[in-house]
Scaffold this active site. Structure first.
Site, mmCIF file in Angstrom:
data_model
loop_
_atom_site.group_PDB
_atom_site.id
_atom_site.type_symbol
_atom_site.label_atom_id
_atom_site.label_comp_id
_atom_site.label_asym_id
_atom_site.label_seq_id
_atom_site.Cartn_x
_atom_site.Cartn_y
_atom_site.Cartn_z
ATOM 1 N N GLN A 2 8.425 -1.391 -10.251
ATOM 2 C CA GLN A 2 9.430 -0.542 -10.901
ATOM 3 C C GLN A 2 8.851 0.855 -11.203
ATOM 4 O O GLN A 2 8.040 1.336 -10.432
ATOM 5 C CB GLN A 2 9.975 -1.212 -12.167
ATOM 6 C CG GLN A 2 10.830 -2.438 -11.906
ATOM 7 C CD GLN A 2 10.061 -3.728 -11.956
ATOM 8 O OE1 GLN A 2 9.068 -3.873 -12.650
ATOM 9 N NE2 GLN A 2 10.522 -4.702 -11.206
ATOM 10 N N LYS B 66 6.029 3.028 -3.361
ATOM 11 C CA LYS B 66 4.695 2.640 -3.862
ATOM 12 C C LYS B 66 4.008 1.660 -2.927
ATOM 13 O O LYS B 66 2.792 1.720 -2.735
ATOM 14 C CB LYS B 66 4.813 2.024 -5.261
ATOM 15 C CG LYS B 66 5.320 2.976 -6.322
ATOM 16 C CD LYS B 66 5.366 2.324 -7.689
ATOM 17 C CE LYS B 66 6.327 1.150 -7.767
ATOM 18 N NZ LYS B 66 7.743 1.511 -7.518
ATOM 19 N N ASP C 57 11.506 2.222 -6.270
ATOM 20 C CA ASP C 57 11.864 2.468 -4.864
ATOM 21 C C ASP C 57 11.337 3.798 -4.347
ATOM 22 O O ASP C 57 11.872 4.360 -3.389
ATOM 23 C CB ASP C 57 13.392 2.415 -4.659
ATOM 24 C CG ASP C 57 14.014 1.155 -5.218
ATOM 25 O OD1 ASP C 57 13.502 0.071 -4.912
ATOM 26 O OD2 ASP C 57 14.993 1.258 -5.984
ATOM 27 N N GLY D 6 10.484 -5.117 -5.365
ATOM 28 C CA GLY D 6 10.447 -5.254 -3.915
ATOM 29 C C GLY D 6 9.649 -4.111 -3.329
ATOM 30 O O GLY D 6 10.034 -2.955 -3.444
ATOM 31 N N HIS D 7 8.516 -4.428 -2.725
ATOM 32 C CA HIS D 7 7.671 -3.402 -2.116
ATOM 33 C C HIS D 7 7.688 -3.576 -0.604
ATOM 34 O O HIS D 7 7.345 -4.647 -0.095
ATOM 35 C CB HIS D 7 6.235 -3.497 -2.646
ATOM 36 C CG HIS D 7 6.119 -3.117 -4.086
ATOM 37 N ND1 HIS D 7 5.072 -3.515 -4.887
ATOM 38 C CD2 HIS D 7 6.920 -2.373 -4.872
ATOM 39 C CE1 HIS D 7 5.243 -3.018 -6.100
ATOM 40 N NE2 HIS D 7 6.359 -2.336 -6.109
#
Length: 434
Positions: free
Chosen positions: A224, A18, A15, A42-43
């Site tokens: 991650q 990225k 988080d 989740g991006h």
């Protein structure tokens, strides 16, 4: 041969932003390669106030016409992937440049149900997974029972592998007291899914290595971050893969000799989602302020993130293990308005001082944080484009991080939009920006 290869990794618990950084750099890349993880990631990418949340697709796909490859180290839920693709296509994005390495493992429905059942059975001792089947899929991979994307191209081989897996997994689900799967239904379902993606299945190892030999610009993106690494993170509260720079080698089949630059994305404070140790966590008004101002809620789960001060013990650990050549500092704007800003520089555990993250640390241990304190700033920095225009105390904070980690802060993010960045070095060409 000149290697134009760039790795983007997280340096904390994920988080860190990225997705945005990959999106910003991707137009210069000929290839964008995702090397590990699954749809537990989740991006978030924001373009002109429009938010894109990606879980399996490489984040660079939104802003690049380059070839996007899902590498062998990723585990793929095909239905989630197709759904993500469909949503982007409806928003005008062409998906013709997406491909999948034939060695990529498939997350099957029984992996998801086993994940849920195990977390439920563990009760208070649960890991805090996203319950998307990631761990059980990687277990099958290591146990050599896994089903790979390429298996869908050979119906008989797929049938043989699925028969064994359905029998084994149904026995397991029965022990958990959960419903079992019908072999024929699963077989037909995945043969049809295979038809939908077969034109995207390639030998990613050959493709990527040939691109590097041809001096193409290749961007490797991870999901991650270091502290969730299966070996070097806060085990067992970790993910099931290697989100370190070393994960690029095992996740794509590219030699470490071919890696040119390693960009570590670091949030200006620290957050974590889920269970596990978090030394600088703030369970007070300051932590709540960081969460509120920083909009700290998980892109995948929506869970509120735990928040705390920047931890440079972890920062040193990341610089060491990842071999960072550059730091990308994100969410610096969130710290605006704090009169004093603390930074963790060491841990004291049972009378011993640690300057790097200890491998046997447990959240139950008697831990004392060694902090250093810096003066904050009040000026709005969200529209600043040049480093010299930042408030003096803001620059001191950036330069303090550089000095402690002995690594350039080459880019600073001061807002969610792709335009809200300050460049100190060109991240592709490594030229200092005047």
């Amino acid at each position: 041969m000149k290697n134009n290869t760039f790795v983007i990794v997280g340096t904390q618990w994920g988080d860190e932003g990225k997705g945005k950084i990959i999106d910003v750099l991707s137009p210069k890349a000929d290839y964008i390669v995702r090397f590990q993880g699954g749809n537990n990631a989740g991006h978030t990418v924001v373009v002109n106030d429009e938010k894109f949340i990606l879980h399996l697709l490489p984040s660079g796909i939104i802003n690049s016409d380059g070839k996007c490859i899902i590498g062998a180290g990723v585990v793929v839920d095909i239905e989630v992937l197709l759904d993500e693709m469909e949503k982007l296509e409806k928003r005008g994005k062409n998906m013709d440049n997406l491909f999948i390495d034939e060695r990529t493992h498939i997350i099957m429905p029984y992996h998801i149900e086993i994940d849920k059942a195990k977390e439920e059975a563990m009760g208070e001792n649960k890991i805090g997974t996203t319950q998307r089947g990631i761990g059980p899929c990687y277990i099958d991979k290591i146990a050599r029972n896994g089903i790979r994307i390429g298996d869908l191209l050979d119906s008989e081989r797929f049938r043989d592998k699925l028969e064994w897996n359905v029998k084994e997994k149904n026995d397991m689900l029965t022990r958990y007291g959960k419903p079992v799967f019908d072999f024929d239904e699963l077989y037909d379902r995945f043969i049809k899914l295979g038809e939908k993606i077969k034109h995207r299945i390639i030998d990613g190892v050959v493709e990527i290595n040939e691109a590097i030999e041809d001096e193409k610009t290749v961007l490797f993106e991870g999901a991650q971050a270091l502290m969730l690494d299966i070996d070097y993170g806060t085990y067992p509260y970790v993910t099931s893969s290697s989100p370190t720079a070393g994960g690029v080698t095992v996740g794509t089949g590219v030699s470490p000799k071919k890696i040119n630059r390693i960009l570590g994305v670091m949030k200006a404070y620290t957050t974590r989602v889920g269970e596990g140790p978090f030394p600088t966590e703030l369970n007070d008004e300051t932590g709540e302020k960081l969460r509120t101002v920083g909009h700290e809620y998980g892109a995948t789960t929506g869970r509120p993130r735990r928040c705390g001060w920047l931890d440079l013990v972890i920062g040193r650990y990341a610089a060491l293990i990842d071999g960072l050549t550059d730091i990308v500092l994100t969410k610096l704007d969130v710290l605006t308005g704090f009169e004093k800003i603390k930074v963790a520089v060491g841990y004291e555990i049972n009378g011993k001082i640690y300057n790097s993250y200890p491998g046997n640390f447990r959240k139950s241990e008697n831990l004392k944080i060694i902090y250093e304190e810096l003066d904050g700033w009040k000026e709005d920095i969200t529209q600043i484009k040049n480093y010299d225009d930042l408030p003096e105390n803001c620059k001191k904070y950036v330069e303090y991080i550089e000095k402690k980690l002995k690594c350039n802060v080459s880019m600073i993010s001061v807002g969610p939009e792709r335009s809200q960045n300050i460049y100190r070095y060109d991240l592709i060409d490594k030229v200092k920006i005047k």
